[in-house]
Scaffold this active site. Structure first.
Site, PDB file in Angstrom:
ATOM      1  N   ASP A 141      -1.704  -1.852  -2.180  1.00 27.76           N
ATOM      2  CA  ASP A 141      -2.295  -1.205  -3.162  1.00 27.76           C
ATOM      3  C   ASP A 141      -1.636  -0.723  -4.546  1.00 27.76           C
ATOM      4  OD1 ASP A 141      -4.429  -1.619  -1.583  1.00 27.76           O
ATOM      5  OD2 ASP A 141      -4.294   0.076  -0.846  1.00 27.76           O
ATOM      6  N   LYS A 142      -2.017  -0.415  -5.638  1.00 22.70           N
ATOM      7  CA  LYS A 142      -1.229   0.022  -6.814  1.00 22.70           C
ATOM      8  C   LYS A 142      -0.503   1.141  -6.358  1.00 22.70           C
ATOM      9  CE  LYS A 142      -2.022   1.836 -11.318  1.00 22.70           C
ATOM     10  NZ  LYS A 142      -3.228   2.188 -12.424  1.00 22.70           N
TER      11      LYS A 142
END
Length: 308
Positions: A141-142
C-alpha cells in the site's frame, strides 16, 4: 518489428496452445495464456490457414506459422526517483519502498510511482503484469514501507507468482496497533472481500470473499498500544490492515481502517514490510533480506516507551 516463426509438427494429437508454449519456451518463454491470446487474435496459421481455436489438435507434418506481436507500448513516463534497491541480480530485484509512494500508476497517480522509477533505471522488466505494472510481482500500500519484489523477466515472474500461491515466500511485517493484547501470539483466520457499502474498502465478510490468514506475535506492550510482528499466508488486498481492524486493534494512523478520531499525519500508517525470505526461483539460492524500521517508526516507539 513483428517476428515470425515457422515450426513443423512432429507429434500427433497435441493441443495447439500446449505445443506452441513448449516450442516457444527457449526463445520467448510465453505462458500458455499468452499463447492462447496470440492464437485467438488470428496470429497463427496451420498449413497456411488461420486458426483461432487454441485447443485445436495438430497432426504430424503440420506447418505452423506464428506471428510474434510487438510488445505493447506504455504512456508511463520513466523518472529518476532513486529507488532504494537492496538486492539485484539478472532475474529479479528487491526494493525497500519509502513511505507515501504508490507502487504503480492509477487514477490520480500518474507519476512518482515505483513503476515510474523502475522504467527510469531498468532496461528489462517482466511483461506479465501488463504495460501499467511491468515487473510488479506483488504490491504494498501507499503508506506501507518496506520490501517489494520485482521480476526482470517473464519466467521469473511466473515462478515467483506460483511461489506466492504455494506459500513459499515468507513475508514478515512490523506494525504499531491500538490496544493491549492479553495473548502473546495468535492467528487471525477470516475471509476478506469488498466492503458492501464502500467498494474502495475491503472487509471481513462471507459474501464474495476469499480465505485469509494472518499470524501475529507481540513484540512490545505500551499504554493502550502494541508493537506486533506479523506474517501472512495469503496475500489479500489490505489483508493485515483489515484483519487487525476486525479484531479491534487497527494500525495506528491507518487512514482507511484506523480509528475515526485520529488526525492524519504526513507519515501515515505504522506498517512496515520488514523481511523477505525465499529460495531464488532460478539460482536456487536462499534470499534473506531485512529492512530496518523507518526513522518515524522508531521515533513513535521511543515516545510510547517514554509514556509507559
Amino acid at each position: 518489428m513483428q517476428k515470425t516463426k515457422i515450426i513443423e509438427a512432429k507429434e500427433n494429437h497435441k493441443r495447439l496452445d500446449i505445443f506452441l508454449t513448449e516450442e516457444l519456451k527457449d526463445d520467448f518463454d510465453f505462458s500458455r495464456s499468452m499463447v492462447q491470446k496470440i492464437i485467438e487474435k488470428g496470429n497463427v496459421t496451420i498449413n497456411q490457414e488461420v486458426v483461432t481455436i487454441a485447443k485445436k489438435t495438430i497432426e504430424p507434418n503440420d506447418i505452423i506459422e506464428i506471428i510474434i506481436p510487438e510488445p505493447e507500448s506504455t504512456e508511463i513516463e520513466p523518472e529518476k526517483l532513486d529507488l532504494k534497491i537492496v538486492y539485484e541480480d539478472q532475474d529479479l530485484l528487491i526494493i525497500d519502498k519509502e513511505n507515501n509512494m504508490v507502487v504503480h500508476p492509477g487514477a490520480g497517480n500518474k507519476s512518482g510511482t515505483v513503476v515510474n522509477g523502475l522504467l527510469g533505471q531498468m532496461q528489462n522488466l517482466s511483461s506479465i503484469g501488463g504495460v501499467e505494472r511491468p515487473g510488479i510481482v506483488h504490491r504494498l500500500d501507499k503508506q506501507t514501507t518496506g520490501l517489494l519484489i520485482v521480476a526482470k523477466n517473464d519466467k521469473t515472474h511466473r515462478l515467483l507468482t506460483q511461489m506466492l500461491v504455494d506459500h513459499q515466500i515468507y513475508k514478515e511485517y512490523i506494525a504499531l496497533v491500538w490496544g493491549e493484547f492479553e495473548e502473546n501470539e495468535g492467528v487471525i483466520e477470516a475471509p476478506i472481500g469488498r466492503h458492501e457499502n464502500d467498494r474502495k474498502k475491503m472487509s471481513v465478510t462471507h459474501t464474495n470473499s476469499k480465505y485469509a490468514k494472518t499470524s501475529f506475535k507481540v513484540l512490545e506492550r505500551f499504554n493502550n498500544a502494541t508493537l506486533l510482528q506479523l506474517s501472512i499466508e495469503t496475500g489479500r488486498t489490505h489483508q493485515i490492515r483489515v484483519h487487525l481492524n476486525f479484531i479491534k486493534h487497527p494500525v495506528i494512523n491507518d487512514p482507511v481502517y484506523g480509528r475515526k478520531n485520529e488526525k492524519p499525519t504526513a507519515f501515515g500508517q505504522y506498517l512496515h514490510a520488514a523481511k523477505l525470505m525465499f529460495i531464488h526461483p532460478i539460482t536456487k539460492q536462499e534470499i534473506n533480506i531485512n529492512s530496518p524500521l523507518p526513522e518515524e517508526f522508531n521515533v513513535m516507539i521511543k515516545k510510547m516507551e517514554e509514556d509507559k
